[in-house]
Structure formats: C-alpha cells, structure tokens
Design a protein around this motif. Structure first.
Motif, PDB file in Angstrom:
ATOM      1  N   GLU A   1      86.861 -42.817   4.240  1.00 27.40           N
ATOM      2  CA  GLU A   1      86.438 -43.806   3.384  1.00 27.40           C
ATOM      3  C   GLU A   1      85.043 -43.967   2.826  1.00 27.40           C
ATOM      4  N   ASN A   2      84.028 -43.240   3.928  1.00 20.26           N
ATOM      5  CA  ASN A   2      82.752 -43.366   3.496  1.00 20.26           C
ATOM      6  C   ASN A   2      82.064 -41.954   4.202  1.00 20.26           C
ATOM      7  N   LEU A   3      81.364 -41.366   3.169  1.00 16.39           N
ATOM      8  CA  LEU A   3      80.591 -40.121   3.180  1.00 16.39           C
ATOM      9  C   LEU A   3      79.382 -40.348   4.361  1.00 16.39           C
ATOM     10  N   THR A   4      79.321 -39.626   5.589  1.00 13.04           N
ATOM     11  CA  THR A   4      78.297 -40.033   6.393  1.00 13.04           C
ATOM     12  C   THR A   4      77.486 -38.632   6.293  1.00 13.04           C
ATOM     13  N   ALA A   5      76.302 -38.853   6.940  1.00 10.55           N
ATOM     14  CA  ALA A   5      75.128 -37.760   6.977  1.00 10.55           C
ATOM     15  C   ALA A   5      75.668 -36.508   7.795  1.00 10.55           C
ATOM     16  N   ALA A   6      76.465 -36.837   8.770  1.00 12.57           N
ATOM     17  CA  ALA A   6      77.052 -35.753   9.624  1.00 12.57           C
ATOM     18  C   ALA A   6      77.947 -35.049   8.830  1.00 12.57           C
ATOM     19  N   MET A   7      78.851 -35.904   8.022  1.00 13.08           N
ATOM     20  CA  MET A   7      79.913 -34.974   7.269  1.00 13.08           C
ATOM     21  C   MET A   7      79.312 -34.239   6.209  1.00 13.08           C
ATOM     22  N   LEU A   8      78.241 -34.566   5.635  1.00 13.46           N
ATOM     23  CA  LEU A   8      77.517 -33.941   4.455  1.00 13.46           C
ATOM     24  C   LEU A   8      76.813 -32.874   5.037  1.00 13.46           C
ATOM     25  N   ASN A   9      76.347 -32.906   6.164  1.00 23.30           N
ATOM     26  CA  ASN A   9      75.668 -31.615   6.874  1.00 23.30           C
ATOM     27  C   ASN A   9      76.681 -30.670   7.293  1.00 23.30           C
ATOM     28  N   GLU A  10      77.918 -31.054   7.601  1.00 19.85           N
ATOM     29  CA  GLU A  10      78.979 -29.910   7.931  1.00 19.85           C
ATOM     30  C   GLU A  10      79.391 -29.190   6.559  1.00 19.85           C
ATOM     31  N   LEU A  11      79.589 -30.215   5.275  1.00 17.66           N
ATOM     32  CA  LEU A  11      80.185 -29.698   4.290  1.00 17.66           C
ATOM     33  C   LEU A  11      79.266 -28.646   3.501  1.00 17.66           C
ATOM     34  N   VAL A  12      77.884 -29.009   3.399  1.00 16.76           N
ATOM     35  CA  VAL A  12      76.824 -28.590   2.630  1.00 16.76           C
ATOM     36  C   VAL A  12      76.157 -27.615   3.028  1.00 16.76           C
ATOM     37  N   ASP A  13      75.991 -26.261   2.795  1.00 15.99           N
ATOM     38  CA  ASP A  13      75.285 -25.381   3.497  1.00 15.99           C
ATOM     39  C   ASP A  13      73.748 -25.799   3.137  1.00 15.99           C
ATOM     40  N   LYS A  14      73.690 -25.518   1.637  1.00 15.79           N
ATOM     41  CA  LYS A  14      72.187 -25.373   1.292  1.00 15.79           C
ATOM     42  C   LYS A  14      72.416 -25.888  -0.312  1.00 15.79           C
ATOM     43  N   ILE A  15      71.437 -26.462  -1.010  1.00  8.44           N
ATOM     44  CA  ILE A  15      71.258 -27.057  -2.203  1.00  8.44           C
ATOM     45  C   ILE A  15      70.077 -25.963  -2.747  1.00  8.44           C
TER      46      ILE A  15
ATOM     47  N   LYS B   1      88.342 -19.799   5.735  1.00 10.47           N
ATOM     48  CA  LYS B   1      89.009 -20.679   6.696  1.00 10.47           C
ATOM     49  C   LYS B   1      88.227 -21.457   7.330  1.00 10.47           C
ATOM     50  N   LYS B   2      86.900 -21.361   7.718  1.00 11.84           N
ATOM     51  CA  LYS B   2      86.135 -22.315   8.088  1.00 11.84           C
ATOM     52  C   LYS B   2      85.957 -23.500   7.161  1.00 11.84           C
ATOM     53  N   PHE B   3      85.603 -23.233   5.926  1.00  9.80           N
ATOM     54  CA  PHE B   3      85.796 -24.513   4.828  1.00  9.80           C
ATOM     55  C   PHE B   3      87.054 -25.089   4.781  1.00  9.80           C
ATOM     56  N   MET B   4      88.252 -24.302   4.764  1.00 12.93           N
ATOM     57  CA  MET B   4      89.299 -25.126   4.758  1.00 12.93           C
ATOM     58  C   MET B   4      89.649 -25.797   5.832  1.00 12.93           C
ATOM     59  N   ALA B   5      89.314 -25.586   7.071  1.00  9.75           N
ATOM     60  CA  ALA B   5      89.271 -26.418   8.140  1.00  9.75           C
ATOM     61  C   ALA B   5      88.499 -27.588   8.069  1.00  9.75           C
ATOM     62  N   LEU B   6      87.427 -27.541   7.569  1.00 11.69           N
ATOM     63  CA  LEU B   6      86.380 -28.843   7.398  1.00 11.69           C
ATOM     64  C   LEU B   6      87.043 -29.710   6.420  1.00 11.69           C
ATOM     65  N   ILE B   7      87.527 -29.115   5.229  1.00 10.98           N
ATOM     66  CA  ILE B   7      88.232 -29.997   4.183  1.00 10.98           C
ATOM     67  C   ILE B   7      89.440 -30.631   4.719  1.00 10.98           C
ATOM     68  N   ASN B   8      90.268 -30.028   5.590  1.00  9.02           N
ATOM     69  CA  ASN B   8      91.331 -30.481   6.148  1.00  9.02           C
ATOM     70  C   ASN B   8      90.886 -31.702   7.275  1.00  9.02           C
ATOM     71  N   LYS B   9      89.757 -31.290   7.877  1.00 10.71           N
ATOM     72  CA  LYS B   9      89.311 -32.500   8.818  1.00 10.71           C
ATOM     73  C   LYS B   9      88.726 -33.821   8.043  1.00 10.71           C
ATOM     74  N   TYR B  10      88.298 -33.381   6.901  1.00 16.69           N
ATOM     75  CA  TYR B  10      87.649 -34.620   6.035  1.00 16.69           C
ATOM     76  C   TYR B  10      88.467 -35.075   4.909  1.00 16.69           C
ATOM     77  N   GLN B  11      89.551 -34.992   4.848  1.00 18.86           N
ATOM     78  CA  GLN B  11      90.482 -35.117   3.579  1.00 18.86           C
ATOM     79  C   GLN B  11      90.713 -36.640   3.474  1.00 18.86           C
ATOM     80  N   ASP B  12      90.842 -37.415   4.474  1.00 20.15           N
ATOM     81  CA  ASP B  12      90.960 -38.825   4.281  1.00 20.15           C
ATOM     82  C   ASP B  12      89.799 -39.649   4.930  1.00 20.15           C
TER      83      ASP B  12
END
Length: 80
Positions: free
Chosen positions: A47-61, A34-45
């Motif tokens: 233009e540019n991927l920001t560092a803050a967005m990336l930090n929210e979407l990616v837990d670890k590599i 549910k948390k992941f789907m909320a993030l996807i809905n938040k960032y679905q539209d």
C-alpha cells in the motif's frame, strides 16, 4: 615445431581464460536477476512505499548535468 606448440598452447590458455571470465560474468548477471525478481515478488502487493523497501529496491541513483546549461528543447531550433 616445439616453438609453434608453445605459441599455440599459450593462445589456447588465453582463450580459456577469456571464456571463463565471460561465463563468470554471465552467471553473475543471472544471480542478480534472480535477486531482483525475488524482491519484486516480495513487494508486489504493498500500500505504501517505505524507506526500507526503497533501500532494498534501488541500488543507486546517478544524475548528470545537461550538456548545455540552460538549453531547452526547441530553443536550439530557433523557436520556443
């Protein structure tokens, strides 16, 4: 007979504990979904991927080395 009852009671308590842990892990997984789907809905539209967005979407590599250093697919078969 009392010994048999105690043994059965302990086995049932262990089974209850295992099933409770299984249920807890299932509910934890659904809350993460549910948390992941909320993030996807938040960032679905966007233009540019920001560092803050990336930090929210990616837990670890996690990266690993290859099994054989310098190996390439095809070389193992004797061809390039």
């Amino acid at each position: 007979m009392s010994n048999q009852y105690e043994h059965e009671s302990m086995a049932l308590e262990q089974e209850i504990s295992e099933l409770s842990a299984s249920i807890a892990s299932y509910t934890d997984g659904t809350s993460e979904d549910k948390k992941f789907m909320a993030l996807i809905n938040k960032y679905q539209d966007f233009e540019n991927l920001t560092a803050a967005m990336l930090n929210e979407l990616v837990d670890k590599i996690v990266a690993y080395e290859r099994d054989r250093k310098g190996s390439k697919e095809g070389e193992a078969k004797g061809g390039a």
